[in-house]
Scaffold this active site. Structure first.
Site, PDB file in Angstrom:
ATOM      1  N   GLU A 255      32.646 -27.774 -87.107  1.00 59.43           N
ATOM      2  CA  GLU A 255      32.174 -27.782 -88.312  1.00 59.43           C
ATOM      3  C   GLU A 255      31.889 -29.552 -88.289  1.00 59.43           C
ATOM      4  O   GLU A 255      32.794 -30.478 -88.280  1.00 59.43           O
ATOM      5  CB  GLU A 255      33.358 -27.700 -89.065  1.00 59.43           C
ATOM      6  CG  GLU A 255      33.762 -26.213 -89.744  1.00 59.43           C
ATOM      7  CD  GLU A 255      34.650 -26.478 -90.727  1.00 59.43           C
ATOM      8  OE1 GLU A 255      33.939 -24.661 -91.476  1.00 59.43           O
ATOM      9  OE2 GLU A 255      35.347 -26.801 -90.835  1.00 59.43           O
TER      10      GLU A 255
ATOM     11  N   HIS B  78      41.586 -29.359 -89.835  1.00 59.67           N
ATOM     12  CA  HIS B  78      40.538 -29.199 -90.365  1.00 59.67           C
ATOM     13  C   HIS B  78      39.914 -31.041 -90.766  1.00 59.67           C
ATOM     14  O   HIS B  78      40.903 -31.740 -90.459  1.00 59.67           O
ATOM     15  CB  HIS B  78      40.192 -28.550 -91.926  1.00 59.67           C
ATOM     16  CG  HIS B  78      39.247 -28.350 -92.485  1.00 59.67           C
ATOM     17  ND1 HIS B  78      38.907 -29.097 -93.679  1.00 59.67           N
ATOM     18  CD2 HIS B  78      38.614 -26.958 -93.451  1.00 59.67           C
ATOM     19  CE1 HIS B  78      37.520 -28.573 -93.653  1.00 59.67           C
ATOM     20  NE2 HIS B  78      37.382 -27.628 -93.458  1.00 59.67           N
TER      21      HIS B  78
HETATM   22  P1  PGA Z   1      31.323 -25.206 -97.273  1.00 64.53           P
HETATM   23  O1  PGA Z   1      33.118 -25.404 -96.125  1.00 64.53           O
HETATM   24  O2  PGA Z   1      31.171 -23.979 -96.228  1.00 64.53           O
HETATM   25  O3  PGA Z   1      31.887 -25.303 -98.202  1.00 64.53           O
HETATM   26  O4  PGA Z   1      31.023 -26.784 -96.383  1.00 64.53           O
HETATM   27  C1  PGA Z   1      33.246 -25.538 -94.748  1.00 64.53           C
HETATM   28  C2  PGA Z   1      34.742 -26.035 -94.183  1.00 64.53           C
HETATM   29  O5  PGA Z   1      34.914 -26.628 -94.718  1.00 64.53           O
HETATM   30  O6  PGA Z   1      35.340 -24.777 -93.725  1.00 64.53           O
END
Ligand code: PGA
Length: 267
Positions: A175, A102
């Protein structure tokens, strides 16, 4: 690349980060189960609470369709690694999925591509389904190098990985860092461009058949009930990794029901 028929099983992953203690995690799971009572859809929910809440969360999820995920793991099974948690220790708590790489770990805790690659191998060799996070920051997007960044992260994380299969899938979560927790999700067209880059990179690394069976691609970054269907589609993203929106049980359940409408309207 076309996916085999009847294998669109969207994954909705709730990443609760370090937001909830054990009592609050269990209370959330109980509310979520009530909200999702009688749900018989194809969507697969996964809840990833903090390490300390895993054991109680696992009990609270017993008998439900929802799977348990962890937010991280260590690459070795045992040894002098103060503060780390091994794949076997996660499995002991009922964990089946694990988020790896992440951006919060890459940025705040110095997790490198090399460390991410080792964690990927540890996960698959212990039959944990990895959810590998990739994505560029705002500056890389502004410089136009976002596709290269994503490609490099993927190649590095997957290079030494045995080919996944339908029963041992690898999930990739795109992401974009600038979209995480900001309330500013990627434009669906931007997200689709990167989904295509990810798919091409996977096909370059593995055979088309392996990619079709063994990989699924998720979107993450300010996903809400209002925008989730901009990303998840049979020929688009295979699910989402949601942070903030997933903390509210009614919203999480509503997102799952919304994605499940894709099955009732498309066939
Ligand atoms: P968010 O986070 O939906 O609050 O933008 C997503 C993540 O970090 O997995």
């Amino acid at each position: 690349m076309s996916k085999p028929k009847n294998t669109f099983t969207p994954l909705i992953v709730a990443n609760w980060k370090m937001q909830l203690n054990t009592a609050a995690s269990v209370a959330n799971i109980k509310k979520f189960r009530k909200e999702l009572r009688n749900f018989r859809g194809r969507v697969q929910p996964v809840i990833c609470p903090s390490f300390t809440a895993l054991a109680d969360a696992s009990k609270a999820l017993k008998g439900s369709k929802t799977k348990l995920g962890a937010q991280n793991l260590f690459w070795d099974e045992k040894g002098a690694y103060t503060g780390e948690v091994s794949p076997g220790q996660l499995q002991e708590q009922g964990v089946e999925y694990v988020i790896i790489g992440h951006s919060e770990r890459r940025q705040l805790l110095g997790e490198t591509d090399v460390m991410v690659a080792r964690k990927m191998i540890a996960a698959v060799t212990h039959d944990l389904m990895p959810i590998l996070c990739v994505g560029e920051n705002a500056e890389e997007r502004a410089r136009g190098v976002h596709e290269n960044v994503v490609r490099r992260q993927l190649e590095s994380a997957l290079r030494s990985l045995p080919p996944p299969s339908q029963s041992k899938r690898v999930y990739i979560a795109y992401e974009p860092i600038w979209a995480i927790g900001t309330g500013e999700p990627a434009d669906p067209a931007q997200a689709e461009d990167i989904r295509a880059v990810i798919e091409r990179t996977l096909v370059d690394l593995y055979s088309e058949a392996t990619v079709a069976q063994g990989f699924r691609i998720l979107y993450g970054g300010s996903v809400t009930l209002d925008n989730i269907l901009d990303y998840v589609r049979p020929n688009g993203y295979d699910g989402v990794l949601a942070g903030n929106a997933s903390l509210e049980p009614a919203v999480l359940a509503a997102m799952i029901r919304a994605v499940n409408t894709l099955f009732t309207t498309s066939s």
